[in-house]
Design a protein around this motif. Structure first.
Motif, PDB file in Angstrom:
ATOM      1  N   SER A 135      42.530 -12.087 -15.596  1.00  0.00           N
ATOM      2  CA  SER A 135      41.538 -11.688 -14.586  1.00  0.00           C
ATOM      3  C   SER A 135      41.621 -10.186 -14.345  1.00  0.00           C
ATOM      4  N   GLY A 136      40.623  -9.672 -13.649  1.00  0.00           N
ATOM      5  CA  GLY A 136      40.659  -8.276 -13.245  1.00  0.00           C
ATOM      6  C   GLY A 136      41.755  -8.024 -12.220  1.00  0.00           C
ATOM      7  N   THR A 137      41.979  -9.010 -11.367  1.00  0.00           N
ATOM      8  CA  THR A 137      43.047  -8.875 -10.368  1.00  0.00           C
ATOM      9  C   THR A 137      44.402  -8.732 -11.065  1.00  0.00           C
ATOM     10  N   LEU A 172      44.896  -5.296 -12.480  1.00  0.00           N
ATOM     11  CA  LEU A 172      45.318  -4.317 -11.480  1.00  0.00           C
ATOM     12  C   LEU A 172      46.805  -4.490 -11.128  1.00  0.00           C
ATOM     13  N   SER A 184      35.612  -1.604  -1.249  1.00  0.00           N
ATOM     14  CA  SER A 184      35.686  -2.219  -2.573  1.00  0.00           C
ATOM     15  C   SER A 184      35.809  -3.715  -2.388  1.00  0.00           C
ATOM     16  N   PHE A 185      35.839  -4.431  -3.514  1.00  0.00           N
ATOM     17  CA  PHE A 185      36.212  -5.833  -3.458  1.00  0.00           C
ATOM     18  C   PHE A 185      37.698  -5.896  -3.105  1.00  0.00           C
ATOM     19  N   ALA A 226      40.224  -7.332  -4.128  1.00  0.00           N
ATOM     20  CA  ALA A 226      41.251  -7.381  -5.186  1.00  0.00           C
ATOM     21  C   ALA A 226      41.898  -6.022  -5.435  1.00  0.00           C
ATOM     22  N   THR A 227      41.164  -4.948  -5.232  1.00  0.00           N
ATOM     23  CA  THR A 227      41.719  -3.608  -5.455  1.00  0.00           C
ATOM     24  C   THR A 227      42.982  -3.427  -4.609  1.00  0.00           C
ATOM     25  N   VAL A 243      38.045   3.420  -7.418  1.00  0.00           N
ATOM     26  CA  VAL A 243      37.157   2.344  -7.849  1.00  0.00           C
ATOM     27  C   VAL A 243      35.835   2.972  -8.302  1.00  0.00           C
ATOM     28  N   ASP A 281      39.987   1.329 -11.234  1.00  0.00           N
ATOM     29  CA  ASP A 281      39.380   0.008 -11.089  1.00  0.00           C
ATOM     30  C   ASP A 281      37.956   0.111 -11.645  1.00  0.00           C
ATOM     31  N   CYS A 299      36.444  -2.537 -12.792  1.00  0.00           N
ATOM     32  CA  CYS A 299      36.090  -3.964 -12.864  1.00  0.00           C
ATOM     33  C   CYS A 299      34.589  -4.214 -12.725  1.00  0.00           C
ATOM     34  N   GLN A 300      33.844  -3.204 -12.228  1.00  0.00           N
ATOM     35  CA  GLN A 300      32.382  -3.340 -12.125  1.00  0.00           C
ATOM     36  C   GLN A 300      31.681  -2.379 -13.082  1.00  0.00           C
ATOM     37  N   SER A 307      37.279  -6.496 -15.222  1.00  0.00           N
ATOM     38  CA  SER A 307      37.173  -7.929 -14.942  1.00  0.00           C
ATOM     39  C   SER A 307      36.102  -8.508 -15.855  1.00  0.00           C
ATOM     40  N   LYS A 329      30.088 -10.420 -13.968  1.00  0.00           N
ATOM     41  CA  LYS A 329      30.210  -8.990 -14.265  1.00  0.00           C
ATOM     42  C   LYS A 329      29.296  -8.614 -15.446  1.00  0.00           C
ATOM     43  N   GLY A 338      38.617 -13.899 -16.689  1.00  0.00           N
ATOM     44  CA  GLY A 338      39.141 -13.024 -17.731  1.00  0.00           C
ATOM     45  C   GLY A 338      39.252 -11.616 -17.201  1.00  0.00           C
ATOM     46  N   TYR A 389      30.280  -4.930   0.373  1.00  0.00           N
ATOM     47  CA  TYR A 389      30.858  -6.129   0.950  1.00  0.00           C
ATOM     48  C   TYR A 389      30.699  -6.034   2.459  1.00  0.00           C
TER      49      TYR A 389
HETATM   50  C1  LIG Z   1      35.622  -8.317  -9.716  1.00  0.00           C
HETATM   51  C2  LIG Z   1      36.465  -7.219  -9.205  1.00  0.00           C
HETATM   52  C3  LIG Z   1      37.866  -7.268  -9.251  1.00  0.00           C
HETATM   53  C4  LIG Z   1      38.647  -8.499  -9.591  1.00  0.00           C
HETATM   54  O1  LIG Z   1      38.348  -9.107 -10.782  1.00  0.00           O
HETATM   55  P1  LIG Z   1      38.627 -10.671 -10.981  1.00  0.00           P
HETATM   56  O2  LIG Z   1      38.412 -10.850 -12.455  1.00  0.00           O
HETATM   57  O3  LIG Z   1      37.637 -11.412 -10.156  1.00  0.00           O
HETATM   58  O4  LIG Z   1      40.028 -10.938 -10.589  1.00  0.00           O
HETATM   59  C5  LIG Z   1      38.574  -6.142  -8.840  1.00  0.00           C
HETATM   60  N1  LIG Z   1      37.951  -5.048  -8.400  1.00  0.00           N
HETATM   61  C6  LIG Z   1      36.604  -4.974  -8.314  1.00  0.00           C
HETATM   62  C7  LIG Z   1      35.979  -3.709  -7.809  1.00  0.00           C
HETATM   63  C8  LIG Z   1      35.825  -6.064  -8.693  1.00  0.00           C
HETATM   64  O5  LIG Z   1      34.495  -5.986  -8.582  1.00  0.00           O
END
Ligand SMILES: *Cc1c(COP(=O)(O)O)cnc(C)c1O
Length: 364
Positions: A59-61, A64, A85-86, A88-89, A131, A157, A159-160, A181, A186, A194, A308
């Protein structure tokens, strides 16, 4: 007309024969973890980014968390990041035991305000975790200069931001590590969870390859304290196919964003870094009466979301960090006003025009 926020089925229909064949190939082979599909995807994704290596993860998490841990970040360290941010960051920072240090955003770009970063650096600061919010590049060139001056590590980050560039260079390839991510929604999405990391460092690559696989290089001999976080063969096969379409899909998102920017009257839009090209994962507008606008659009068949609604420093899970409303006013103000419009490559011009004309009819 009904316009969903996202329609993954349209994308699947476009590539169905290739996807079905690839998934079947993996199942026929009966080899599911750390096989040739992953090796192929990692090479292909590195080539796409212009990075030396990529590492496929769960995962993206995880990208990180493992990225920060691979850089040796943990308890007692501070990591500078954005509260906008989301979650997870910041979850990744606290998961390592380190302390997040927030720096407010620039309200025009929604990105961490790089001019305020130096004031947040202390003896304990080990890294900056910027991010690329909404798929738009943050001022990563300037952040790298600050990091070099203060000998800090940088984890991006991204992830986007699959395919977004600053001065022609893909974001996620500026820092020590870039994280991605592949969550289904995405720009480059798997058919399940993933994620991945990009790096030019062989040392970090070797370490991360061990860390994602129980900390072993040789089966049952564990040099690192690792975890289980691997991009599986089915996901890697799906992503390899989708990667061939990513540029085309991102171009269509850019076309839709341009239509929104030119067609919507009386709105401000996310400002880009000079030399930046967004992959438009998310397209936001701001409205004083955000909730009213969302309700009106929903009644007229258009689904919207908020990315968010609560800034990270005010989330309940972080109440022990002790932040109060007013700590990061730009992030807080944006959270109360933003709304994300549908933007995906398979949207028709007719749908885009419908969103534009509906919003232009809304009183604000
Ligand atoms: C989606 C996202 C993540 C986390 O990714 P996951 O694959 O859902 O764990 C982290 N940071 C940002 C900015 C995201 O948009």
């Amino acid at each position: 007309m009904k316009i969903n926020f996202l329609d993954l089925d349209r994308q699947y229909q476009e590539i169905k024969p290739e996807i079905d064949q690839a998934v079947k190939r993996v199942i026929d082979r009966q080899y599911f973890i750390l096989g040739e599909e992953l090796i192929n995807f990692e090479k292909k994704f590195a080539g796409f980014l212009g990075a030396k290596y990529t590492i496929g993860l769960n995962s993206g998490t995880d990208a990180l968390v493992l990225g920060l841990k691979a850089l040796g970040i943990g308890a007692g360290d501070e990591v500078i990041t954005s509260p906008f941010s989301f979650i997870a960051t910041t979850l990744a920072i606290t998961e390592t035991g380190a302390t997040p240090v927030f720096v407010d955003i620039n309200p025009a770009t929604y990105q961490i305000d790089e001019t305020k970063i130096e004031a947040a650096i202390t003896d304990k600061t080990k890294a900056i975790l910027p991010v690329h919010i909404y798929g738009s590049p943050c001022q990563i060139d300037k952040i790298m200069e600050i990091a070099q001056k203060h000998n800090l590590r940088v984890v991006e980050d991204a992830c986007q931001a699959h395919g977004a560039t600053l001065n022609g260079k893909k974001v996620g390839t500026f820092g020590d590590l870039g994280t991605y991510s592949f969550y289904p929604g995405k720009n480059l999405g798997a058919y399940g969870d993933g994620g991945g990391i990009a790096t030019d460092s062989l040392k970090l690559y070797d370490k991360l390859v061990m860390m994602r696989n129980y900390g072993q290089k040789v089966k049952y001999y564990h040099d690192e304290i690792g975890i289980n976080s691997r991009l599986d063969e089915i996901q890697a096969a799906v992503l390899s196919i989708k990667l061939d379409y990513l540029e085309k899909w991102n171009k269509r998102r850019q076309e839709i964003a341009l239509a929104y920017r030119e067609g919507l009257r009386g709105y401000k839009f996310q400002k880009m870094a000079a030399g930046g090209v967004s992959c438009y994962h998310v397209f936001v507008i701001e409205n004083e009466d955000r909730d009213g606008l969302m309700k009106y659009l929903s009644e007229n068949g258009v689904q919207t979301l908020i990315h968010y609604p609560v800034p990270i420093h005010l989330q309940k899970c972080y109440k022990e960090l002790g932040f109060e409303a007013g700590s990061f006013p730009n992030a807080e103000k944006a959270c109360g006003r933003i709304v994300s419009l549908p933007i995906y490559s398979e949207m028709t011009d007719q749908e885009v025009n419908e969103v534009i004309s509906l919003i232009n009819k809304f009183d604000h």
